[in-house]
Design a protein around this motif. Structure first.
Motif, PDB file in Angstrom:
ATOM      1  N   TYR A 115       0.814  -1.212   0.000  1.00  0.00           N
ATOM      2  CA  TYR A 115       0.000   0.000   0.000  1.00  0.00           C
ATOM      3  C   TYR A 115       0.848   1.263   0.000  1.00  0.00           C
ATOM      4  O   TYR A 115       1.955   1.286   0.541  1.00  0.00           O
ATOM      5  CB  TYR A 115      -0.922   0.023   1.229  1.00  0.00           C
ATOM      6  CG  TYR A 115      -2.007  -1.020   1.204  1.00  0.00           C
ATOM      7  CD1 TYR A 115      -3.155  -0.837   0.441  1.00  0.00           C
ATOM      8  CD2 TYR A 115      -1.885  -2.199   1.934  1.00  0.00           C
ATOM      9  CE1 TYR A 115      -4.163  -1.794   0.412  1.00  0.00           C
ATOM     10  CE2 TYR A 115      -2.879  -3.166   1.911  1.00  0.00           C
ATOM     11  CZ  TYR A 115      -4.014  -2.958   1.144  1.00  0.00           C
ATOM     12  OH  TYR A 115      -5.008  -3.919   1.122  1.00  0.00           O
ATOM     13  N   LYS A 116       0.297   2.323  -0.599  1.00  0.00           N
ATOM     14  CA  LYS A 116       0.940   3.638  -0.599  1.00  0.00           C
ATOM     15  C   LYS A 116       0.807   4.280   0.784  1.00  0.00           C
ATOM     16  O   LYS A 116       0.041   3.822   1.633  1.00  0.00           O
ATOM     17  CB  LYS A 116       0.296   4.521  -1.675  1.00  0.00           C
ATOM     18  CG  LYS A 116       0.552   4.024  -3.085  1.00  0.00           C
ATOM     19  CD  LYS A 116      -0.437   4.588  -4.095  1.00  0.00           C
ATOM     20  CE  LYS A 116      -0.286   6.083  -4.288  1.00  0.00           C
ATOM     21  NZ  LYS A 116      -1.171   6.579  -5.381  1.00  0.00           N
ATOM     22  N   ARG A 117       1.551   5.380   0.963  1.00  0.00           N
ATOM     23  CA  ARG A 117       1.594   6.013   2.295  1.00  0.00           C
ATOM     24  C   ARG A 117       0.227   6.508   2.752  1.00  0.00           C
ATOM     25  O   ARG A 117      -0.101   6.412   3.934  1.00  0.00           O
ATOM     26  CB  ARG A 117       2.602   7.169   2.285  1.00  0.00           C
ATOM     27  CG  ARG A 117       4.037   6.702   2.225  1.00  0.00           C
ATOM     28  CD  ARG A 117       5.017   7.822   2.446  1.00  0.00           C
ATOM     29  NE  ARG A 117       5.012   8.784   1.348  1.00  0.00           N
ATOM     30  CZ  ARG A 117       5.795   9.867   1.297  1.00  0.00           C
ATOM     31  NH1 ARG A 117       6.623  10.124   2.289  1.00  0.00           N
ATOM     32  NH2 ARG A 117       5.747  10.676   0.267  1.00  0.00           N
ATOM     33  N   ASN A 118      -0.579   7.042   1.826  1.00  0.00           N
ATOM     34  CA  ASN A 118      -1.882   7.559   2.231  1.00  0.00           C
ATOM     35  C   ASN A 118      -2.950   6.469   2.295  1.00  0.00           C
ATOM     36  O   ASN A 118      -4.134   6.761   2.452  1.00  0.00           O
ATOM     37  CB  ASN A 118      -2.333   8.671   1.275  1.00  0.00           C
ATOM     38  CG  ASN A 118      -2.627   8.160  -0.116  1.00  0.00           C
ATOM     39  OD1 ASN A 118      -1.888   7.328  -0.653  1.00  0.00           O
ATOM     40  ND2 ASN A 118      -3.697   8.645  -0.734  1.00  0.00           N
ATOM     41  N   GLU A 119      -2.531   5.205   2.165  1.00  0.00           N
ATOM     42  CA  GLU A 119      -3.445   4.079   2.317  1.00  0.00           C
ATOM     43  C   GLU A 119      -3.085   3.211   3.527  1.00  0.00           C
ATOM     44  O   GLU A 119      -3.874   2.357   3.932  1.00  0.00           O
ATOM     45  CB  GLU A 119      -3.387   3.186   1.054  1.00  0.00           C
ATOM     46  CG  GLU A 119      -3.766   3.882  -0.229  1.00  0.00           C
ATOM     47  CD  GLU A 119      -3.331   3.119  -1.476  1.00  0.00           C
ATOM     48  OE1 GLU A 119      -3.719   3.547  -2.587  1.00  0.00           O
ATOM     49  OE2 GLU A 119      -2.600   2.119  -1.353  1.00  0.00           O
ATOM     50  N   LEU A 120      -1.904   3.452   4.093  1.00  0.00           N
ATOM     51  CA  LEU A 120      -1.374   2.527   5.093  1.00  0.00           C
ATOM     52  C   LEU A 120      -2.113   2.573   6.424  1.00  0.00           C
ATOM     53  O   LEU A 120      -2.450   1.526   6.991  1.00  0.00           O
ATOM     54  CB  LEU A 120       0.116   2.808   5.318  1.00  0.00           C
ATOM     55  CG  LEU A 120       0.844   1.860   6.274  1.00  0.00           C
ATOM     56  CD1 LEU A 120       0.811   0.429   5.729  1.00  0.00           C
ATOM     57  CD2 LEU A 120       2.286   2.311   6.488  1.00  0.00           C
ATOM     58  N   ALA A 121      -2.377   3.760   6.965  1.00  0.00           N
ATOM     59  CA  ALA A 121      -2.974   3.855   8.304  1.00  0.00           C
ATOM     60  C   ALA A 121      -4.334   3.178   8.374  1.00  0.00           C
ATOM     61  O   ALA A 121      -4.646   2.467   9.336  1.00  0.00           O
ATOM     62  CB  ALA A 121      -3.092   5.313   8.731  1.00  0.00           C
ATOM     63  N   SER A 177       6.531   4.971   9.700  1.00  0.00           N
ATOM     64  CA  SER A 177       6.703   4.190   8.472  1.00  0.00           C
ATOM     65  C   SER A 177       6.625   5.083   7.240  1.00  0.00           C
ATOM     66  O   SER A 177       7.403   4.929   6.294  1.00  0.00           O
ATOM     67  CB  SER A 177       5.637   3.089   8.389  1.00  0.00           C
ATOM     68  OG  SER A 177       5.810   2.128   9.419  1.00  0.00           O
ATOM     69  N   ASN A 178       5.691   6.019   7.245  1.00  0.00           N
ATOM     70  CA  ASN A 178       5.535   6.947   6.116  1.00  0.00           C
ATOM     71  C   ASN A 178       6.769   7.805   5.889  1.00  0.00           C
ATOM     72  O   ASN A 178       7.052   8.231   4.768  1.00  0.00           O
ATOM     73  CB  ASN A 178       4.332   7.872   6.340  1.00  0.00           C
ATOM     74  CG  ASN A 178       3.004   7.168   6.255  1.00  0.00           C
ATOM     75  OD1 ASN A 178       2.012   7.635   6.803  1.00  0.00           O
ATOM     76  ND2 ASN A 178       2.949   6.023   5.589  1.00  0.00           N
TER      77      ASN A 178
END
Length: 491
Positions: free
Chosen positions: A162-168, A389-390
């Protein structure tokens, strides 16, 4: 000595496919293609991972439910021995998380974590036949080893899909299983404790049912989970290329990076990671307090054994909903620090209320405070994990950072278990005050870090004559992390 033309042709085709994967530009990918790939990840990965973490949380916390059925008396625990059993879990839990996470990076979470799951499920089965303090002490120690890499391993694993804006939000769905485990454990205990048997205690059935289910699902997960997008047989070549382009665009410097242990620990030369370490230590205390002692906190309100387990269900469900709302909102706005401060303030308020009133006289207010605890304790763990992580683009570095940070957060369990003492039952005033204090410290640290990141991003923009955010910079260009001129914090 030589190779056949077919063999050479096959190798050429493999190299050609690999090259096409590397060179695919995300700009050439339609929104529907990316959405379909993301949906495939969601369907195939999130449900089994969430159930794995549900089992993880159940096997870790089932002693709390067993205690309400007299388990501690049946195995002849005395004094502070129950609290020592809760505490000893955290020693290997902290020590073994990092080395096992290195194995996760080298051999893939899809193989290492199901094997660890078989281990902690077996420990729950053994707990059902343990007869004294020394036996259950050894079981809890090995349980801590087997469970230590689950959260950092999955955070790293998901960051390769997943991309950074999908991870959380995805880690939030996974982590929701742990918070909902409090509800499930209460419901399971409520049902199991109605079992009448002259041969076995009800708490033994609780350990056996939860442990047996864990081992069975671990075997399924071992064959189900893909090692990586590039080796997943359910993806077409184009989907593998899209996945690679997505990660290079907004997650990692490189894909399928070889483990370099020396480079993996390099982020800790940056003071920012030590600040994140303090944040992890401080939010871990209220989190461990809620995870380990919510049944005891509810029991202090004067309810019966069965009602105590039943009344832990609603706070955990509400806390899970709050967790999901905060993580999805955080991803949508690409913002972390404010979304962490909100639940921290909520949890601190809950601890203060419980510590400052007579819970038996104001039972309904005290029960409401339990909802504040669950609404505030769960989300910071997920959002802080996504936050560091991001801001760590390298795969090896991210795997180690996640392992170390989770280990530090887990070490807070040692603080929590040492302040929840038998002599303070049933009000636990020192423990509630300590949890509130650590939550308040974390609130200040997160707020100040978020402000610093915003100021630093504006300073870099001004110096370079641009106006960009982390979303505008491809992570493939950030090999040096914050030292890269194009680096912008995702705050």
């Amino acid at each position: 000595m030589g190779e056949s033309l077919a063999s050479v042709g096959s190798k050429d085709k493999h190299l050609s496919d690999k090259k096409s994967i590397v060179e695919l530009d995300l700009a050439d990918v339609s929104a529907s293609e990316e959405s379909n790939l993301r949906r495939k990840f969601d369907v195939y990965l999130l449900p089994p991972l969430a159930f794995m973490y549900l089992c993880n949380a159940l096997d870790k916390g089932n002693v709390g439910n067993a205690k309400t059925d007299g388990w501690d008396k049946d195995i002849h625990l005395v004094g502070n021995q129950y609290y020592l059993l809760v505490m000893i879990f955290y020693v290997p839990f902290c020590l073994f998380g990092t080395p096992i996470s290195l194995l996760v990076k080298k051999y893939s979470a899809a193989r290492v974590l199901p094997l660890m799951m078989i281990g902690f499920g077996s420990m729950s089965l053994f707990a059902g036949v343990a007869r004294n303090f020394s036996q259950i002490f050894a079981i809890r120690f090995f349980l801590g080893i087997f469970e230590s890499a689950m959260l950092p391993g999955v955070v790293f694993y998901l960051s390769t899909f997943y991309k950074r804006n999908e991870l959380a939000s995805r880690v939030g769905i996974f982590y929701a299983a742990a918070s909902i485990a409090g509800a499930f454990s209460g419901l399971i205990a409520y049902g199991v404790f109605h079992i009448q048997s002259s041969r076995y205690h009800s708490w033994q059935y609780l350990f056996w049912i939860e442990g047996g289910g864990t081992v069975a699902f671990a075997i399924f997960a071992l064959f189900w989970l893909p090692k990586s997008p590039s080796t997943w047989n359910k993806l077409s070549d184009r989907e593998k290329a899209i996945s690679r382009a997505r990660i290079l665009s907004d997650s990692s410097v490189s894909v399928d990076e070889r483990l370099n242990i020396r480079d993996a620990f390099r982020p800790f030369k940056d003071p920012m990671y030590w600040l994140w370490a303090l944040i992890c230590l401080s939010f871990g205390v209220p989190l461990a307090s809620v995870n380990n002692f919510l049944p005891q906190i509810v029991a202090s309100l004067g309810y019966s054994t069965i009602k105590t387990n039943l009344f832990t269900v609603a706070p955990n469900i509400v806390g899970t909903v709050a967790l999901l709302l905060l993580t999805f909102s955080s991803d949508y706005f690409r913002e972390r620090s404010i979304h962490i401060c909100i639940p921290l303030a909520t949890a601190v308020t809950g601890f203060i209320i419980l510590g400052s009133i007579d819970v038996l006289v104001h039972r309904h207010v005290a029960y409401f405070a339990c909802f504040l605890l669950t609404c505030g304790a769960f989300a910071p763990s997920v959002l802080v994990s996504a936050w560091y992580s991001n801001n760590t683009p390298g795969e090896s570095r991210r795997a180690v950072v996640a392992a170390v940070m989770v280990a530090i957060a887990n070490s807070s369990g040692l603080i929590s278990t040492n302040v929840f003492r038998a002599k303070d039952e049933p009000k636990y005033i020192p423990a509630l005050a300590t949890s509130a204090a650590f939550g308040g410290i974390c609130l200040l640290l997160v707020g100040s870090t978020g402000i610093y990141m915003r100021v630093e991003n504006r300073r870099r923009n001004k110096a370079q004559g641009v106006n960009i955010t982390a979303a505008d910079v491809e992570t493939e260009a950030l090999a040096n992390g914050p030292k890269s001129p194009a680096f912008r914090y995702m705050y």
